[in-house]
Write an enzyme that holds these catalytic residues in place. Structure first.
Site, short mmCIF file in Angstrom:
data_model
loop_
_atom_site.label_atom_id
_atom_site.label_comp_id
_atom_site.label_asym_id
_atom_site.label_seq_id
_atom_site.Cartn_x
_atom_site.Cartn_y
_atom_site.Cartn_z
N ARG A 1 0.83 -1.21 0.00
CA ARG A 1 0.00 0.00 0.00
C ARG A 1 0.86 1.26 0.00
NH1 ARG A 1 -5.51 -0.35 1.56
NH2 ARG A 1 -6.20 -2.48 1.25
N ARG B 1 -3.27 6.89 1.08
CA ARG B 1 -3.75 8.09 1.77
C ARG B 1 -2.79 8.73 2.75
NH1 ARG B 1 -9.41 6.22 3.90
NH2 ARG B 1 -8.34 4.23 3.86
N ARG C 1 -6.94 12.47 -4.97
CA ARG C 1 -8.22 11.90 -4.55
C ARG C 1 -9.26 12.98 -4.22
NH1 ARG C 1 -11.18 9.49 -3.69
NH2 ARG C 1 -11.27 8.05 -1.93
N ASP D 1 -6.76 -2.21 -7.35
CA ASP D 1 -7.31 -2.87 -6.16
C ASP D 1 -7.60 -4.32 -6.51
OD1 ASP D 1 -8.37 -2.06 -3.33
OD2 ASP D 1 -9.74 -3.56 -4.12
N TYR E 1 -15.13 -10.99 -0.34
CA TYR E 1 -15.79 -9.68 -0.48
C TYR E 1 -17.12 -9.81 -1.22
CZ TYR E 1 -11.72 -7.30 1.41
OH TYR E 1 -10.71 -6.86 2.24
O1 1CP Z 1 0.28 0.90 -3.21
C1 1CP Z 1 -0.25 -0.22 -3.31
O2 1CP Z 1 0.01 -1.16 -2.55
C2 1CP Z 1 -1.18 -0.45 -4.50
C3 1CP Z 1 -2.53 -0.20 -4.25
C4 1CP Z 1 -3.47 -1.18 -3.59
C5 1CP Z 1 -3.36 -2.56 -3.37
C6 1CP Z 1 -2.20 -3.48 -3.63
C7 1CP Z 1 -4.75 -0.78 -3.14
C8 1CP Z 1 -5.24 0.60 -3.20
N1 1CP Z 1 -5.42 -1.89 -2.72
C9 1CP Z 1 -4.60 -2.98 -2.82
C10 1CP Z 1 -4.90 -4.38 -2.51
C11 1CP Z 1 -6.06 -4.68 -1.62
N2 1CP Z 1 -7.32 -4.14 -1.64
C12 1CP Z 1 -6.05 -5.70 -0.66
C13 1CP Z 1 -4.87 -6.61 -0.41
C14 1CP Z 1 -3.85 -5.94 0.41
C15 1CP Z 1 -4.20 -5.72 1.84
O3 1CP Z 1 -4.49 -6.70 2.53
O4 1CP Z 1 -4.13 -4.57 2.26
C16 1CP Z 1 -7.31 -5.74 -0.05
C17 1CP Z 1 -7.76 -6.66 1.07
C18 1CP Z 1 -8.11 -4.75 -0.68
C19 1CP Z 1 -9.52 -4.44 -0.43
C20 1CP Z 1 -9.67 -3.01 -0.10
N3 1CP Z 1 -9.76 -2.00 -1.02
C21 1CP Z 1 -9.62 -2.39 1.16
C22 1CP Z 1 -9.45 -3.14 2.48
C23 1CP Z 1 -10.76 -3.26 3.17
C24 1CP Z 1 -10.73 -4.30 4.26
O5 1CP Z 1 -11.49 -5.28 4.15
O6 1CP Z 1 -9.96 -4.14 5.22
C25 1CP Z 1 -9.74 -0.99 0.97
C26 1CP Z 1 -9.78 0.07 2.02
C27 1CP Z 1 -9.81 -0.77 -0.42
C28 1CP Z 1 -9.83 0.52 -1.13
C29 1CP Z 1 -8.46 0.98 -1.46
N4 1CP Z 1 -7.59 0.25 -2.23
C30 1CP Z 1 -6.41 0.96 -2.38
C31 1CP Z 1 -6.57 2.20 -1.68
C32 1CP Z 1 -5.55 3.29 -1.60
C33 1CP Z 1 -7.85 2.18 -1.10
C34 1CP Z 1 -8.47 3.30 -0.29
C35 1CP Z 1 -9.25 4.16 -1.23
C36 1CP Z 1 -9.03 5.64 -0.98
O7 1CP Z 1 -9.66 6.17 -0.10
O8 1CP Z 1 -8.22 6.27 -1.68
#
Ligand code: 1CP
Length: 350
Positions: free
Chosen positions: A36, A40, A49, A85, A160
């Protein structure tokens, strides 16, 4: 489908420390990237964003490339990870998802009829915007650092859809696995096929390495994981091997699962922060390449603590075949970017 309009991207030199470590060679310094890393906690990400929704960002290849490169330009990390994502694959099968910011699926998929109604079969063809984003990233990186493509592991992805969003207990997912194992298995099989095609599309577009995120490995007890989940992860890894790029398998909650996933053929095993890296190496063996595993919230503490813990992890990593430094899960949005810079500097000079 190759876009001819975009000029050929500059390849990353195979001698790059991150790629060397993925191949099991010991580079001159420990490479580091963090899960990640675009997100943010970065003011430049929040600025974008404030103008663009997360969904639109993921679907705009030029913006994906800009965001992917933000942490590369800032910190001197050793690998970029595509900004996207794990849940964008839902687009391909026709499951609407919104991010608020955590994902929400208004119509969960729980019955045989729900599963059958989805758009399976060459579904990954619908994800061309991701492949374009990979090309845009490669273009923008000009060979500076390798690009990691990724997907969720089959169960993490499916959870999900089944739960309708994030979950603490995974009760619908586990109830489906335990009461209707054939339905659950069939659904995971379809998702696995989609994920194989999806990773192939990312590699064809230029991804140098792929990472599979099993973020919710701990949802299942180890014996249930072995029965209901592991066969699909095994197939995903096996069928991605011929793509010819290193495969990183990250399983969160893996203290109890390392012994199951160590033999699947992944080139690198991602270790979460629930166990000491040295204990993880004891389980997986010193012939394995490992990645990890600082607790991300350590970065909310003082710099001296970050130094001490990071140095200890670098030392532990020396007993593995090779070690890629990472956090044991995604970086917190509350992190001060200066503390990540401190971590990168500590790892690079250790
Ligand atoms: O920089 C990076 O790593 C690339 C971006 C990235 C990646 C690899 C994002 C951006 N998401 C992910 C993978 C992801 N998404 C995972 C696997 C990694 C992990 O375990 O953290 C998972 C479980 C998700 C699902 C997801 N999407 C969540 C988690 C929710 C939960 O169940 O805890 C969230 C918050 C998102 C939205 C998201 N994805 C990425 C960002 C920056 C965001 C937040 C959106 C925003 O407000 O900008």
């Amino acid at each position: 489908m190759l876009r001819t309009a975009m000029p050929t991207a500059v390849p990353t030199p195979p001698s790059h420390p991150f790629l060397s470590a993925c191949r099991g060679e010991r580079p001159s310094r420990t490479p580091i990237w963090v899960m990640r890393q675009a997100g943010r906690y970065l003011p430049e990400y929040r600025e974008i964003r404030s103008r663009v929704s997360f969904e639109a960002l993921c679907r705009t290849p030029e913006l994906c490339a800009e965001v992917t490169l933000q942490p590369i330009d800032r910190f001197g990390l050793d690998a970029a990870i595509l900004f996207s994502d794990i849940l964008v694959v839902f687009d391909a099968i026709g499951v609407p998802v919104v991010f608020n910011p955590s994902p929400q699926v208004a119509a969960p998929v729980r019955t045989a009829a729900d599963v059958k109604a989805l758009r399976w079969g060459r579904a990954a063809d619908h994800l061309d915007y991701v492949y374009q984003a990979v090309r845009a990233c490669k273009q923008a990186l000009t060979g500076r650092v390798p690009l990691i493509g990724f997907c969720g592991a089959p169960m993490t992805t499916a959870s999900y859809m089944i739960e309708g969003g994030s979950s603490r207990e995974f009760e619908h997912t586990k109830a489906m696995a335990f009461t209707e194992p054939a339905l659950f298995g069939g659904m995971l099989e379809n998702i696995t096929t989609l994920l194989i095609e999806y990773l192939a599309g990312q590699v064809a577009a230029g991804a140098d390495v792929v990472q599979i995120f099993e973020s919710w490995g701990a949802a299942f007890a180890p014996d249930d994981y072995r029965i209901h989940v592991l066969p699909h992860v095994r197939r995903l890894v096996a069928e991605c091997k011929p793509l010819g790029v290193p495969i990183i398998l990250f399983v969160r909650g893996n203290a109890g699962l390392l012994s199951q996933i160590r033999d699947l053929g992944a080139d690198v095993l991602g270790v979460d922060w629930s166990l000491d890296l040295s204990d993880a190496i004891d389980v997986v063996g010193t012939h394995q390449v490992v990645q990890g595993n600082l607790d991300p919230l350590t970065l909310l503490g003082p710099a001296a603590l970050v130094t001490e813990k990071a140095e200890r992890i670098v030392v532990a990593g020396r007993s593995a075949r090779a070690h890629i430094f990472n956090l044991g899960h995604g970086i917190s949005r509350h992190t001060d970017p200066a503390m990540l810079q401190h971590l990168v500097d500590v790892v690079h000079r250790s």
